[in-house]
Design an enzyme around this catalytic site. Structure first.
Site, PDB file in Angstrom:
ATOM      1  N   ASP A  47     -16.028  -1.719  -3.098  1.00 47.06           N
ATOM      2  CA  ASP A  47     -16.101  -2.916  -2.258  1.00 47.06           C
ATOM      3  C   ASP A  47     -17.563  -3.347  -2.197  1.00 47.06           C
ATOM      4  O   ASP A  47     -18.471  -2.535  -2.345  1.00 47.06           O
ATOM      5  CB  ASP A  47     -15.568  -2.651  -0.843  1.00 47.06           C
ATOM      6  CG  ASP A  47     -15.107  -3.942  -0.157  1.00 47.06           C
ATOM      7  OD1 ASP A  47     -13.902  -4.242  -0.164  1.00 47.06           O
ATOM      8  OD2 ASP A  47     -15.986  -4.680   0.366  1.00 47.06           O
ATOM      9  N   SER A  48     -17.762  -4.646  -1.964  1.00 45.39           N
ATOM     10  CA  SER A  48     -19.133  -5.151  -1.870  1.00 45.39           C
ATOM     11  C   SER A  48     -19.697  -4.950  -0.459  1.00 45.39           C
ATOM     12  O   SER A  48     -20.882  -5.131  -0.247  1.00 45.39           O
ATOM     13  CB  SER A  48     -19.179  -6.633  -2.254  1.00 45.39           C
ATOM     14  OG  SER A  48     -18.247  -7.342  -1.467  1.00 45.39           O
ATOM     15  N   CYS A 103      -3.734 -13.443  -2.977  1.00 41.91           N
ATOM     16  CA  CYS A 103      -3.346 -13.969  -1.658  1.00 41.91           C
ATOM     17  C   CYS A 103      -3.739 -15.443  -1.536  1.00 41.91           C
ATOM     18  O   CYS A 103      -3.871 -15.972  -0.443  1.00 41.91           O
ATOM     19  CB  CYS A 103      -3.971 -13.134  -0.544  1.00 41.91           C
ATOM     20  SG  CYS A 103      -5.763 -13.066  -0.616  1.00 41.91           S
ATOM     21  N   ARG A 131       0.841  -1.208   0.000  1.00 38.83           N
ATOM     22  CA  ARG A 131       0.000   0.000   0.000  1.00 38.83           C
ATOM     23  C   ARG A 131       0.872   1.254   0.000  1.00 38.83           C
ATOM     24  O   ARG A 131       0.602   2.215  -0.711  1.00 38.83           O
ATOM     25  CB  ARG A 131      -0.912  -0.018   1.230  1.00 38.83           C
ATOM     26  CG  ARG A 131      -1.955  -1.134   1.147  1.00 38.83           C
ATOM     27  CD  ARG A 131      -2.965  -1.052   2.260  1.00 38.83           C
ATOM     28  NE  ARG A 131      -2.450  -1.353   3.574  1.00 38.83           N
ATOM     29  CZ  ARG A 131      -2.881  -2.360   4.350  1.00 38.83           C
ATOM     30  NH1 ARG A 131      -3.821  -3.179   3.918  1.00 38.83           N
ATOM     31  NH2 ARG A 131      -2.394  -2.532   5.550  1.00 38.83           N
ATOM     32  N   PHE A 178     -11.662  -3.902  -4.479  1.00 37.37           N
ATOM     33  CA  PHE A 178     -11.634  -4.713  -3.260  1.00 37.37           C
ATOM     34  C   PHE A 178     -10.969  -3.876  -2.150  1.00 37.37           C
ATOM     35  O   PHE A 178      -9.985  -4.276  -1.543  1.00 37.37           O
ATOM     36  CB  PHE A 178     -10.879  -6.037  -3.474  1.00 37.37           C
ATOM     37  CG  PHE A 178     -11.348  -6.827  -4.664  1.00 37.37           C
ATOM     38  CD1 PHE A 178     -12.458  -7.668  -4.559  1.00 37.37           C
ATOM     39  CD2 PHE A 178     -10.703  -6.727  -5.891  1.00 37.37           C
ATOM     40  CE1 PHE A 178     -12.894  -8.406  -5.661  1.00 37.37           C
ATOM     41  CE2 PHE A 178     -11.137  -7.458  -6.993  1.00 37.37           C
ATOM     42  CZ  PHE A 178     -12.232  -8.299  -6.881  1.00 37.37           C
ATOM     43  N   ASN A 202     -20.126  -5.079  -6.985  1.00 35.13           N
ATOM     44  CA  ASN A 202     -19.286  -6.200  -7.366  1.00 35.13           C
ATOM     45  C   ASN A 202     -18.236  -5.730  -8.378  1.00 35.13           C
ATOM     46  O   ASN A 202     -18.582  -5.190  -9.430  1.00 35.13           O
ATOM     47  CB  ASN A 202     -20.202  -7.267  -7.985  1.00 35.13           C
ATOM     48  CG  ASN A 202     -19.456  -8.534  -8.323  1.00 35.13           C
ATOM     49  OD1 ASN A 202     -18.265  -8.514  -8.645  1.00 35.13           O
ATOM     50  ND2 ASN A 202     -20.149  -9.637  -8.255  1.00 35.13           N
TER      51      ASN A 202
HETATM   52  N1  SAH Z   1      -7.306  -3.988  -0.111  1.00 34.25           N
HETATM   53  C1  SAH Z   1      -7.726  -4.195   1.259  1.00 34.25           C
HETATM   54  C2  SAH Z   1      -8.039  -5.642   1.586  1.00 34.25           C
HETATM   55  C3  SAH Z   1      -9.023  -6.296   0.657  1.00 34.25           C
HETATM   56  S1  SAH Z   1      -9.763  -7.712   1.301  1.00 34.25           S
HETATM   57  C4  SAH Z   1      -6.656  -3.659   2.197  1.00 34.25           C
HETATM   58  O1  SAH Z   1      -5.522  -3.423   1.770  1.00 34.25           O
HETATM   59  O2  SAH Z   1      -6.948  -3.488   3.389  1.00 34.25           O
HETATM   60  C5  SAH Z   1     -10.930  -8.090   0.092  1.00 34.25           C
HETATM   61  C6  SAH Z   1     -12.162  -7.196   0.059  1.00 34.25           C
HETATM   62  O3  SAH Z   1     -12.915  -7.549  -1.099  1.00 34.25           O
HETATM   63  C7  SAH Z   1     -13.126  -7.356   1.227  1.00 34.25           C
HETATM   64  O4  SAH Z   1     -13.334  -6.095   1.822  1.00 34.25           O
HETATM   65  C8  SAH Z   1     -14.442  -7.873   0.612  1.00 34.25           C
HETATM   66  O5  SAH Z   1     -15.574  -7.250   1.199  1.00 34.25           O
HETATM   67  C9  SAH Z   1     -14.305  -7.429  -0.827  1.00 34.25           C
HETATM   68  N2  SAH Z   1     -14.956  -8.248  -1.863  1.00 34.25           N
HETATM   69  C10 SAH Z   1     -14.987  -9.585  -1.992  1.00 34.25           C
HETATM   70  N3  SAH Z   1     -15.548  -9.961  -3.161  1.00 34.25           N
HETATM   71  C11 SAH Z   1     -15.892  -8.796  -3.808  1.00 34.25           C
HETATM   72  C12 SAH Z   1     -16.469  -8.504  -5.076  1.00 34.25           C
HETATM   73  N4  SAH Z   1     -16.805  -9.479  -5.943  1.00 34.25           N
HETATM   74  N5  SAH Z   1     -16.650  -7.213  -5.419  1.00 34.25           N
HETATM   75  C13 SAH Z   1     -16.301  -6.223  -4.558  1.00 34.25           C
HETATM   76  N6  SAH Z   1     -15.724  -6.439  -3.364  1.00 34.25           N
HETATM   77  C14 SAH Z   1     -15.519  -7.719  -2.989  1.00 34.25           C
END
Ligand code: SAH
Length: 388
Positions: free
Chosen positions: A244-245, A332, A208, A223, A271
């Protein structure tokens, strides 16, 4: 050798010699259900002592090695291991007060995750044997670190494989609803009882911070969770869109933006797969896109679908990037190797009709070390591409 013994077969002994710290149920000479949850001495097929391990007959991973030597495993033993883990972090951690204190096997603490968020601690005990000594671990953490609170975030589905319940527990003190921690130039809130995983995703910390260096113009954080990539990217971007979802995660993202007096992040609940498609129809363009999806390949049997999922999001992101724009793409899934992930990104590039060069290959930070002979501990891959 005071502990009861469990014997492994020839195949198990050969596997053990590779240095892998687990023995699978199929590689036991004989199951010993009555010993489940105990520490046992492990013997090879000829009766030679190999070390001491947690035993669980219910788990496919029946033995988790703790030590190769015939040592006494008591509170003092665990305290020494935890002290070593803390000392190591004291040497390597800078620019944050939120980091991983124990990365399980890679710290000689099988299946024990300990994450530190400022003065608070969030742990996971992911095997029966480690779960049985959870209170001892909490005592040691209190003695060593004087935290204000400790929670056990044992609501992870992997615990089912050990016959353990999914549960959350306060082990010590009173965790506040929100803890404020910092990561580089950014401050953020963590809810250790209700946030995802142990409260947040510490493994992406350095990635990040690195993303900030690539941010400019329009950035898209896919995400986003509580927006940590967005917060780092916001300072050098005109505008950041965070998808984010989870509406709950996005609400915290807005609080985090406020905490840092950042005003150029727009949230989008939905999504990622669908939104990337609609952005393409709207001919939107971005100069930085971060893809940080949850593990699509949770097990080997998910792999084919997961691969298609990764290709799709990467392909769609590539189509939205400006010339010279950067793609920060992560996986991951430990079931997916770095080589496989690179192939996925190559396939996405081919299907997108774009060309790109790889400018960085990144991994998990040093507070998430991994054992070279234990691939399960090496899971995070992050590739940075520049679109040509
Ligand atoms: N980038 C973040 C961590 C991401 S974890 C960080 O650095 O802190 C993954 C995230 O994806 C979660 O918050 C989950 O709610 C979201 N997620 C999972 N499937 C998804 C989808 N199809 N569309 C949007 N968000 C999604």
């Amino acid at each position: 050798m005071n502990e009861p013994a469990v014997k492994i077969n020839k195949k198990g002994a050969a596997w053990h010699r590779t240095g892998h710290p687990w023995i699978y149920r199929d590689d036991l000479e004989k199951a010993e259900p009555a010993l489940s949850g105990n520490i046992v001495s492990v013997l090879d097929n000829k009766g030679a002592f190999l070390g001491k391990a947690f035993y669980n007959d219910r788990s496919k991973i029946s033995l988790r090695f703790i030590a190769k030597e015939d040592v006494r495993i008591d509170k003092a033993f665990w305290k020494k291991r935890i002290s070593a883990a803390i000392e190591y972090r004291n040497r390597i951690i800078k620019d944050t007060d939120a980091y991983r204190l124990s990365h399980a096997e890679a710290d000689g603490l099988p299946s024990l995750i300990v994450d530190r968020y400022g003065e608070h601690i969030s742990i996971q005990t992911l095997s029966l044997g480690m779960d049985n000594i959870k209170d001892t671990i909490a005592e040691i953490l209190i003695e060593s670190l004087s935290p204000k609170s400790i929670v056990a975030r044992n609501d992870s589905a992997t615990r089912r494989l050990e016959g353990l319940p999914e549960e959350k527990e306060i082990l010590y003190g009173e965790p506040p609803e929100k803890i404020t921690v910092f990561e580089g130039a950014v401050r953020y809130l963590v809810d250790i009882l209700n946030g995802q995983k142990t409260g947040g995703y510490l493994d992406q910390r350095e990635n990040r911070i690195a993303a900030e260096g690539y941010a400019r113009g329009k950035a898209l954080d896919c995400f986003a969770y509580q927006g940590l990539f967005s917060l780092h990217a916001a300072k050098s971007s005109d505008e950041v869109t965070a998808i984010d979802s989870s509406a709950q995660a996005l609400a915290v993202l807005l609080e985090n933006a406020g905490l840092n007096s950042i005003k150029n992040i727009k949230i989008q609940e939905g999504n990622v797969f669908d939104l990337l498609k609609s952005y393409q129809k709207e001919a939107r363009q971005f100069d930085l896109i971060v893809l940080d999806p949850p593990a699509f390949a949770k097990s080997k049997k998910d792999l084919q679908n997961a691969i298609r999922g990764y290709i799709d999001i990467n392909l769609r992101a590539m189509k939205l990037l400006s010339k010279g724009g950067h793609l920060f793409t992560c996986s991951c899934s430990y079931n997916l190797s770095e080589g496989q992930f690179l192939e996925i990104v190559k396939e996405a590039l081919k299907e997108s009709g774009r060309s790109a060069r790889l400018v960085e290959k990144r991994i998990q930070p040093a507070d998430h070390p991994f054992l070279l002979n234990f691939p399960e501990s090496n899971y995070l891959k992050c590739l940075v591409l520049e679109m040509l």
